[in-house]
Design an enzyme around this catalytic site. Structure first.
Site, PDB file in Angstrom:
ATOM      1  N   HIS A   1     -56.570 -22.451 -28.331  1.00 46.49           N
ATOM      2  CA  HIS A   1     -57.143 -23.585 -27.593  1.00 46.49           C
ATOM      3  C   HIS A   1     -56.047 -24.467 -26.992  1.00 46.49           C
ATOM      4  CE1 HIS A   1     -61.489 -23.417 -28.145  1.00 46.49           C
ATOM      5  NE2 HIS A   1     -61.376 -23.246 -29.444  1.00 46.49           N
TER       6      HIS A   1
ATOM      7  N   CYS B   1     -67.151 -19.993 -31.628  1.00 45.61           N
ATOM      8  CA  CYS B   1     -66.410 -21.164 -31.154  1.00 45.61           C
ATOM      9  C   CYS B   1     -67.403 -22.288 -30.890  1.00 45.61           C
ATOM     10  CB  CYS B   1     -65.643 -20.830 -29.875  1.00 45.61           C
ATOM     11  SG  CYS B   1     -64.659 -22.203 -29.242  1.00 45.61           S
ATOM     12  N   LEU B   2     -67.077 -23.486 -31.345  1.00 46.06           N
ATOM     13  CA  LEU B   2     -67.974 -24.627 -31.123  1.00 46.06           C
ATOM     14  C   LEU B   2     -68.118 -24.938 -29.635  1.00 46.06           C
ATOM     15  CD1 LEU B   2     -66.838 -26.975 -34.038  1.00 46.06           C
ATOM     16  CD2 LEU B   2     -68.933 -25.606 -33.918  1.00 46.06           C
TER      17      LEU B   2
ATOM     18  N   HIS C   1     -57.003 -18.952 -33.663  1.00 44.97           N
ATOM     19  CA  HIS C   1     -58.073 -19.363 -32.740  1.00 44.97           C
ATOM     20  C   HIS C   1     -57.795 -20.779 -32.213  1.00 44.97           C
ATOM     21  CE1 HIS C   1     -62.525 -19.714 -31.657  1.00 44.97           C
ATOM     22  NE2 HIS C   1     -62.143 -20.975 -31.686  1.00 44.97           N
ATOM     23  N   GLU C   2     -57.427 -21.696 -33.115  1.00 48.05           N
ATOM     24  CA  GLU C   2     -57.169 -23.088 -32.692  1.00 48.05           C
ATOM     25  C   GLU C   2     -55.903 -23.177 -31.850  1.00 48.05           C
ATOM     26  OE1 GLU C   2     -59.650 -24.703 -33.038  1.00 48.05           O
ATOM     27  OE2 GLU C   2     -60.580 -23.752 -34.756  1.00 48.05           O
TER      28      GLU C   2
ATOM     29  N   GLN D   1     -60.889 -29.506 -27.232  1.00 47.11           N
ATOM     30  CA  GLN D   1     -62.349 -29.368 -27.326  1.00 47.11           C
ATOM     31  C   GLN D   1     -63.062 -30.719 -27.272  1.00 47.11           C
ATOM     32  OE1 GLN D   1     -62.032 -26.560 -30.910  1.00 47.11           O
ATOM     33  NE2 GLN D   1     -63.841 -25.784 -29.863  1.00 47.11           N
TER      34      GLN D   1
ATOM     35  N   GLY E   1     -62.802 -25.312 -37.855  1.00 43.71           N
ATOM     36  CA  GLY E   1     -61.611 -25.829 -37.189  1.00 43.71           C
ATOM     37  C   GLY E   1     -61.986 -26.514 -35.896  1.00 43.71           C
TER      38      GLY E   1
END
Ligand code: GNR
Ligand code: NI
Length: 185
Positions: free
Chosen positions: A138, A92-93, A134-135, A50, A45
């Protein structure tokens, strides 16, 4: 176009994203860039903040490696139902190399706009459920580390600052080696 993914801590990642007013070509271009960036980084995702865009846009693909097959676009997502509790070891990226267990709702139903601006609902469990929450975190400036103890968070912050310093040094080195090249990536 593949975008650069911001690494935490970064002030942009802490800010709330604004709603999209109209799903136009500019928004679709952003969604396409986000999908390309997510696949290139092997993520499940990606949220617009981000890549430095403070708008309520998310791409998710939790399917095993058939690019585009199960790509989901969420514009202006809202949770209409959340129930139960589950835990999952999240990464997480924007926090590369780190993974910690986080508590989430076991099921969420999300209402969002698709890439044509049409509303739809998504009933999520399993990894999709984790990724959606999670997204959506953000979009309000929350990362998985904000669900951890202050001690764990500060340890991870130190490692990320070191990682960022290393990346900056690498970049400076490549500028020196190829001064006429467009190397500020
Ligand atoms: O690629 C990702 N994997 C992942 C694994 C467990 C829980 C959440 C995630 S999301 C993450 C990509 C990302 O950072 N999205 O914001
Ligand atoms: Ni993330």
């Amino acid at each position: 176009m593949i975008r650069e993914i911001l690494i935490w801590p970064d002030p942009v990642l802490k800010q709330p994203a604004r709603s999209v007013e109209r799903v136009d070509d500019g928004v679709r271009r952003l969604l396409d860039d986000m999908a390309e960036t997510m696949y290139a980084a092997d993520g499940v995702g990606l949220a617009a903040p981000q890549v430095g865009e403070l708008v309520r846009c998310i791409v998710i693909d939790t399917s095993p490696k058939q690019e585009g097959q199960h790509l989901i676009h969420l514009v202006n997502p809202e949770i209409v139902l959340a129930e139960g509790v589950t835990t999952y070891t999240e990464g997480c990226l924007s926090i590369p190399g780190e993974a910690e267990e986080v508590e989430r709702a076991a099921r969420v139903v999300v209402r969002a706009l698709d890439r044509s601006g049409k509303p739809f609902e998504l009933d999520c469990d399993g990894l999709l459920n984790i990724a959606v929450q999670h997204e959506m975190d953000h979009l309000q400036g929350t990362l998985f580390v904000d669900h951890l103890s202050a001690l764990k968070r500060e340890l991870i912050r130190k490692r990320m600052k070191k990682l960022k310093a290393e990346k900056a040094a690498e970049r400076a080195e490549s500028v020196k080696k190829a001064p006429r090249h467009e190397s500020a990536l």
